[in-house]
Design a protein around this motif. Structure first.
Motif, short mmCIF file in Angstrom:
data_model
loop_
_atom_site.label_atom_id
_atom_site.label_comp_id
_atom_site.label_asym_id
_atom_site.label_seq_id
_atom_site.Cartn_x
_atom_site.Cartn_y
_atom_site.Cartn_z
N LEU A 250 3.32 5.33 10.66
CA LEU A 250 2.85 4.85 9.35
C LEU A 250 3.98 4.51 8.40
O LEU A 250 3.56 3.41 7.70
CB LEU A 250 2.47 6.50 8.79
N VAL A 251 5.15 5.03 8.46
CA VAL A 251 6.30 4.67 7.50
C VAL A 251 6.44 3.07 8.10
O VAL A 251 6.81 2.21 7.11
CB VAL A 251 7.61 5.40 7.90
N ALA A 252 6.46 2.49 9.35
CA ALA A 252 6.63 1.18 9.72
C ALA A 252 5.41 0.28 9.26
O ALA A 252 5.78 -0.80 8.52
CB ALA A 252 6.64 1.18 11.34
N CYS A 253 4.46 0.67 8.86
CA CYS A 253 3.26 -0.02 8.16
C CYS A 253 3.62 -0.10 6.84
O CYS A 253 3.42 -1.34 6.30
CB CYS A 253 2.03 0.55 8.50
N VAL A 254 4.05 0.89 6.23
CA VAL A 254 4.26 0.91 4.61
C VAL A 254 5.43 -0.04 4.53
O VAL A 254 5.47 -0.85 3.49
CB VAL A 254 4.66 2.30 4.19
N ARG A 255 6.60 -0.10 5.39
CA ARG A 255 7.71 -0.78 5.02
C ARG A 255 7.39 -2.09 5.27
O ARG A 255 8.03 -3.11 4.87
CB ARG A 255 8.71 -0.36 6.00
N SER A 256 6.46 -2.42 5.96
CA SER A 256 6.28 -3.82 6.42
C SER A 256 5.00 -4.64 5.41
O SER A 256 4.75 -5.48 5.78
CB SER A 256 5.79 -4.04 7.75
N GLU A 257 4.75 -3.61 4.36
CA GLU A 257 3.73 -4.19 3.35
C GLU A 257 2.26 -4.32 4.17
O GLU A 257 1.57 -5.06 3.50
CB GLU A 257 4.23 -5.11 2.54
N GLN A 258 2.05 -3.45 5.06
CA GLN A 258 0.85 -3.41 5.94
C GLN A 258 -0.10 -2.35 5.31
O GLN A 258 -0.58 -1.49 6.29
CB GLN A 258 0.95 -3.60 7.49
N TRP A 259 -0.62 -2.51 3.97
CA TRP A 259 -1.40 -1.47 3.42
C TRP A 259 -2.60 -1.01 4.30
O TRP A 259 -2.74 0.27 4.44
CB TRP A 259 -1.48 -1.74 2.03
N GLU A 260 -3.31 -2.20 4.70
CA GLU A 260 -4.60 -1.72 5.38
C GLU A 260 -4.19 -1.05 6.71
O GLU A 260 -5.10 -0.13 7.21
CB GLU A 260 -5.15 -3.04 5.59
N VAL A 261 -3.33 -1.56 7.47
CA VAL A 261 -3.03 -0.95 8.61
C VAL A 261 -2.49 0.45 8.36
O VAL A 261 -2.89 1.17 9.45
CB VAL A 261 -2.03 -1.73 9.42
N ALA A 262 -1.74 0.90 7.41
CA ALA A 262 -1.36 2.11 7.32
C ALA A 262 -2.15 3.04 6.82
O ALA A 262 -2.47 4.27 7.26
CB ALA A 262 -0.39 2.01 6.07
#
Length: 423
Positions: A250-262
């Protein structure tokens, strides 16, 4: 009697094993070293360090001499109970009684030091093994690397891993998981993935600890796609991802700005009934705010009490941001209600909360509430954002004059001369 005690210990029924032992004592049957070793084994299974030390003392009181098996078992019990000082003391005592130390003796002491976050003592034990005529095995190296990794000395942990491989030590999951964890801590996620792939190529089956460490390495490298693939691999290997694995992805998605994936990961976590904590909710709230999913942010915030997660300052601030952003559609009231909820939960609104609320001044927030917020910030020794402060004061002035309020000059005076001068 000995067979019964040993059977209970093997079945991890340490309470029953000790009960049999003390019944044997009461019958005045002659006790042997083997009897005490069986009882010590039960203590080790139950992580009963104090009882192990008592049994060693009782052996000598009865005229029996503990052997190296007695000490090995007692040291292991102390190690599992995080009593590393007692474990090291038993190693010195065994040497004082001129017992020949074994690899398992020192590996048990290393594990104890590792559990106690004493990585330097673990490394010292490893370095002193050749002086005792012992060759470190994979268990010793694994305990050392794990202790160093837990102490967050990432570079040293990787150096110890390289030394172990150069020495021809056979890799195991403890060594690899600790080395991958060190890669995650040092930001070398590529090396962590390479170690995981090498482990699989060597025919070793990665366990939950190894795969979780690999997901954490992907988090450190903001490799959201790889972390997602690792979660699917864990499910394929029948190793259910725990809250740490899910949280790292979850943190990896947020840090990568992948909001939809998060948000997709969060939905999966709820479907898998993962025990979500406040930190996990705060991560998804951050994703909602950055992805401008304001309604979803409010929905997540309302879900927290249902999942036994207590909202904190970060949770409320994210929720307030969502309420403010949606105030054009739903009005300013939800934001103020959230701030009141913060106070009811004993959380003090901070500068971010107030600044977000002040932004409502141009979106229909009544002037007396705007003035109250500015006064509240002054009372709490908080400095508002200059732009928000200027807009809020202008809103107070415009709305207050239109309403013909006589209280407006007094309220503006309470805000302070520095604020009024911005009009």
């Amino acid at each position: 009697w000995n067979a019964g005690i040993a059977a209970c210990a093997a079945g991890e029924q340490w309470q029953h094993a000790l009960a049999l032992f003390f019944r044997m004592v009461s019958t005045l049957v002659a006790m042997t070293v083997r009897t005490y070793n069986a009882a010590l084994n039960a203590c080790e299974k139950g992580q009963q360090a104090a009882c192990s030390l008592l049994l060693l003392h009782e052996m000598r009181r009865r005229g029996l001499t503990p052997d190296i098996i007695s000490y090995n078992t007692a040291i292991s019990a102390c190690g599992k109970s995080q009593r590393w000082l007692a474990a090291l003391a038993l190693v010195r005592e065994a040497k004082a009684w001129q017992l020949e130390l074994q690899v398992v003796t020192l590996s048990a002491a290393m594990n104890g030091c590792g559990e106690g976050l004493q990585w330097s003592r673990t490394l010292s034990l490893l370095d002193n093994m050749p002086q005792e005529g012992l060759a470190p095995n994979s268990v010793c190296h694994g305990a050392t690397i794990s202790a160093i990794e837990r102490g967050q000395w990432w570079a040293l942990a990787l150096q110890a891993f390289r030394m172990a491989t150069k020495a021809g030590c056979e890799l195991n999951v403890v060594m690899c998981s600790s080395a991958i964890g060190a890669c995650a801590g040092s930001g070398r996620w590529e090396k962590g993935i390479q170690l995981l792939e090498g482990l699989c190529c060597d025919g070793l089956e990665p366990n939950d600890r190894v795969l979780t460490a690999a997901v954490s390495a992907c988090e450190a490298g903001q490799q959201w796609a790889r972390s997602w693939c690792l979660l699917e691999e864990m499910e394929e290997r029948a190793v259910p991802p725990d809250v740490v694995s899910w949280g790292s992805a979850l943190v990896a998605c947020v840090r990568s700005e992948q909001w939809e994936v998060a948000l997709d990961v969060f939905d999966r976590m709820q479907l898998e009934t993962v025990a979500l904590d406040t930190a996990a909710f705060n991560v998804i709230l951050t994703a909602c705010v950055r992805g401008q999913q304001w309604g979803r942010a409010l929905q997540v915030l309302k879900t927290m009490p249902q999942r036994a997660a207590q909202p904190d300052q970060i949770s409320f601030n994210a929720g307030v941001s969502g309420a403010i952003a949606s105030c054009v559609r739903s009005g300013w009231h939800p934001a103020l209600c959230l701030m009141m909820d913060m106070r009811l939960c004993a959380f003090q609104p901070d500068v971010a909360t107030f600044n977000t609320l002040l932004a409502c001044g141009s979106s229909g927030l009544p002037w007396h509430w705007t003035a109250h917020l500015l006064c509240r910030m002054q009372a709490d020794y908080l400095t508002p954002n200059p732009l928000h402060q200027s807009s809020a004061i202008n809103a107070c002035w415009t709305q207050g004059c239109i309403s013909g309020s006589n209280a407006l000059p007094h309220l503006l005076e309470n805000i302070g001369n520095s604020a009024v001068s911005q009009l």
